[in-house]
Every structure is written in C-alpha cells, then in structure tokens.
Scaffold this active site. Structure first.
Site, PDB file in Angstrom:
ATOM      1  CG  HIS A  98      49.703  41.855  96.121  1.00 46.49           C
ATOM      2  ND1 HIS A  98      49.476  40.770  96.942  1.00 46.49           N
ATOM      3  CD2 HIS A  98      49.297  41.483  94.873  1.00 46.49           C
ATOM      4  CE1 HIS A  98      48.964  39.786  96.222  1.00 46.49           C
ATOM      5  NE2 HIS A  98      48.839  40.192  94.973  1.00 46.49           N
ATOM      6  CG  HIS A 108      40.058  38.583  95.854  1.00 47.46           C
ATOM      7  ND1 HIS A 108      38.979  37.813  96.232  1.00 47.46           N
ATOM      8  CD2 HIS A 108      39.972  38.716  94.505  1.00 47.46           C
ATOM      9  CE1 HIS A 108      38.279  37.487  95.161  1.00 47.46           C
ATOM     10  NE2 HIS A 108      38.855  38.016  94.111  1.00 47.46           N
ATOM     11  CB  VAL A 111      30.707  42.409  92.720  1.00 48.08           C
ATOM     12  CG1 VAL A 111      30.592  42.327  94.236  1.00 48.08           C
ATOM     13  CG2 VAL A 111      31.316  43.757  92.334  1.00 48.08           C
ATOM     14  NE  ARG A 112      32.023  35.271  89.944  1.00 46.62           N
ATOM     15  CZ  ARG A 112      32.404  35.136  91.219  1.00 46.62           C
ATOM     16  NH1 ARG A 112      33.043  36.128  91.823  1.00 46.62           N
ATOM     17  NH2 ARG A 112      32.170  34.020  91.886  1.00 46.62           N
ATOM     18  CG  HIS A 150      35.388  37.731 109.407  1.00 49.38           C
ATOM     19  ND1 HIS A 150      34.796  36.782 108.623  1.00 49.38           N
ATOM     20  CD2 HIS A 150      36.725  37.533 109.287  1.00 49.38           C
ATOM     21  CE1 HIS A 150      35.719  36.019 108.060  1.00 49.38           C
ATOM     22  NE2 HIS A 150      36.905  36.456 108.449  1.00 49.38           N
ATOM     23  CG  HIS A 180      48.413  22.244  96.751  1.00 48.55           C
ATOM     24  ND1 HIS A 180      47.468  23.213  96.512  1.00 48.55           N
ATOM     25  CD2 HIS A 180      49.615  22.879  96.750  1.00 48.55           C
ATOM     26  CE1 HIS A 180      48.067  24.384  96.363  1.00 48.55           C
ATOM     27  NE2 HIS A 180      49.363  24.213  96.505  1.00 48.55           N
ATOM     28  N   GLY A 263      39.633  34.014  76.659  1.00 51.01           N
ATOM     29  CA  GLY A 263      40.409  34.913  75.812  1.00 51.01           C
ATOM     30  C   GLY A 263      40.473  36.317  76.343  1.00 51.01           C
ATOM     31  N   GLY A 264      40.412  36.465  77.658  1.00 51.49           N
ATOM     32  CA  GLY A 264      40.509  37.792  78.265  1.00 51.49           C
ATOM     33  C   GLY A 264      41.912  38.366  78.137  1.00 51.49           C
ATOM     34  NE  ARG A 265      45.234  44.907  78.267  1.00 52.93           N
ATOM     35  CZ  ARG A 265      45.917  45.548  79.218  1.00 52.93           C
ATOM     36  NH1 ARG A 265      45.553  45.454  80.483  1.00 52.93           N
ATOM     37  NH2 ARG A 265      46.959  46.284  78.902  1.00 52.93           N
TER      38      ARG A 265
END
Length: 310
Positions: A98, A108, A111-112, A150, A180, A263-265
């Site tokens: 930001h 943003h 990668v996971r 892009h 919404h 239960g992450g930080r």
C-alpha cells in the site's frame, strides 16, 4: 504412476523469492522491513516482513508461511469436498503493498503450494496443487500502467500455452470481484488455483514464472508515478477506495479465510489491511473527474492487450 513431488524445492524457491522481493523493495523505498519469525503451535511457522511509514510504502508486507495440520480448513476443501478430513501441508509467499502516494497503485501477489495427505492407515496418494497470481488496484487510472502490468503477466505465461494468460486473466477478473458492489476490486492481472497439470515439473515452473515476474510487472509503474504530486483530495479518494480492498479481503478472499481458519498468525494474515481507510454513504464521484474515470474506464474487466487496451 505416482508423480514425484519435491516440497523441499518448493520451499527453497519460496523463501528465496521472499528475500529477492524484500531486498528490491528496500532499495526502492530506502527503509528496511521489520522481520518477524514465528512458529505455529499446531505445526509450522513462517517469516513476516513488514514495512510501515516508509518513503514509498505506507504499509507493505511480504510474508512466507509453511504450516501443517491434521485437517484441511473449510476454505481449502470447499472446492474439493472429497479431501475434507485430510491432513495438509501448505506453504506460500503472499504480499500486499500500500503506497502512500495515491497515484501509485496498491498491488497483491501470492504463490502457494498445498499437499493434502490421506488419513493415517489408509491407502491413497497425496493430492497436491499450486495456486497464485498477481493483481493491480489503482486509485487513478493510467492506460500505460495497465498495459504494462498485463503485458508482463502475458509474457511470463507465454511459455505455458498461447491461451494461458487469457484464461488466467479471466479467472482473475472473476475472482477479484466484489459481488455485493457489482464491481471489480481493481484492473486485475492473473489468477490460478488447483494447478496440478500436466505434471509437477511444469506446474512448479509456471508458479516460479509468476512469482519471478512480479518485480518486472510492478516496479516500472512505481518509478513512473512515485513523484506525481498529490493533495488531500487524492488522499481522501485513496482512503475511500481502500475500503473496497478491505471488504474483499474480509468477505471473499480464500487466502485470508484459510489463514484464520487454520490458526495462522493473525498479525501476518491481516497485514494486508491498509492503514488508513474511509467509508462514505452512497458516495459517487462527480462525472468527468479522474475519480469517476477510474470506474467508467478502468474497473471494467477490459482486455488491456487488445488493440492497445481498447
């Protein structure tokens, strides 16, 4: 035949990517990130790198996490109900930046990698997949910036098929959409999930390409806009539009939900929230203003690479 899955190589890539991005951002900003290592009582941990009140970044976070658990959270198994109840291993790098200057867009990237393991004492192979992407959220629209972002996404995905960018761009437009509000969060980018085809080697290579392309996609935009003059009008508009970012992350974002459900930080998960935000009742910017132009010309899901972004 069971595919060979190298989680160690994935982790090495992710930790190296975090270091590369943090180092580059420190050079651009001129300030150092705070580095917080953490452990998760149920298994795993990570490293959160956060910069607040920098020269460029009002808040920025680049996080690595590697968590293990006995049961997949609902956000991870919603699309694959047959995996509910399996143990899991999840690792990834996630960042949100930001900037203070309203002419520099928020960005943003993540990668996971997931592995869902069969219950102990049962047959069956682990199920694995990659996911990730990057997207841009400007407050003031510049066609040059949108095309560059892009085009970079398209370039890094070109080796993986002629239609890959178009498919992942459309997926991003669908995913980062505030239902919404009936409006996109930003101008998109690329997004993918559940990637396990054609094999581990290719899926991992595509994920590396997306993560490795982030700095090329974003930093040239920063350099073009960071010295653009701004005043309280622009800051107020930025704060108002940041409210949309908060709404999406808390209502729709699967990564935020997974982190909280597993239960992450909490401090690391919610570092994506902007530090200053405004909500106004039924606000509509005056027609003909740059603020109104953002909605009419940029938040449209348009194809920025077709005939110069028309």
């Amino acid at each position: 035949m069971t595919q060979q899955v190298d989680a160690t190589a994935v982790k090495s890539f992710l930790t190296g990517l975090q270091q590369e991005i943090v180092g580059a951002l420190e050079r651009v900003d001129g300030h150092r990130f705070r580095r917080d290592g953490w452990e998760r009582p149920a298994g795993g941990g990570g490293l959160s790198c956060v910069l607040e009140e920098g020269a460029l970044l009002e808040r920025g976070g680049v996080n690595f996490s590697h968590v293990v658990g006995e049961q997949l959270p609902p956000s991870a198994s919603a699309g694959r109900p047959e995996l509910a109840g399996r143990g899991f291993e999840a690792m990834g790098v996630s960042l949100v930046l930001h900037p203070r200057n309203p002419y520099v867009p928020t960005v943003h990237m993540n990668v996971r990698f997931f592995i869902a393991r069969p219950p102990a004492g049962t047959d069956g192979a682990p199920v694995w997949w990659f996911g990730g992407g990057m997207d841009l959220t400007p407050y003031y629209g510049f066609a040059e910036d949108a095309r560059h972002f892009h085009q970079t996404c398209s370039d890094v995905l070109a080796p993986f098929g002629a239609d890959t960018y178009a498919r992942y761009k459309a997926w991003c437009d669908r995913y980062f959409f505030l239902r919404h509000r009936d409006e996109p969060r930003g101008i998109g980018g690329v997004f993918f999930d559940d990637l396990c085809e054609p094999d581990f080697t290719q899926a991992f290579a595509l994920t590396r390409a997306v993560g490795g392309g982030f700095l090329r996609a974003y930093l040239p935009i920063v350099e073009r806009r960071r010295e653009h003059p701004w005043g309280e009008r622009e800051r107020s508009w930025q704060a108002y539009r940041r409210g949309r970012y908060v709404e999406f992350n808390l209502v729709f974002d699967r990564g935020t939900l997974f982190g909280l459900q597993s239960g992450g930080r909490t401090e690391s998960i919610l570092m994506s929230m902007p530090p200053r935000v405004e909500w106004r009742y039924d606000y509509r910017p005056p027609q003909g203003t740059p603020e109104a132009q953002l909605g009419s010309e940029f938040l449209t899901g348009r194809d920025w690479l077709a005939r110069g972004g028309s």
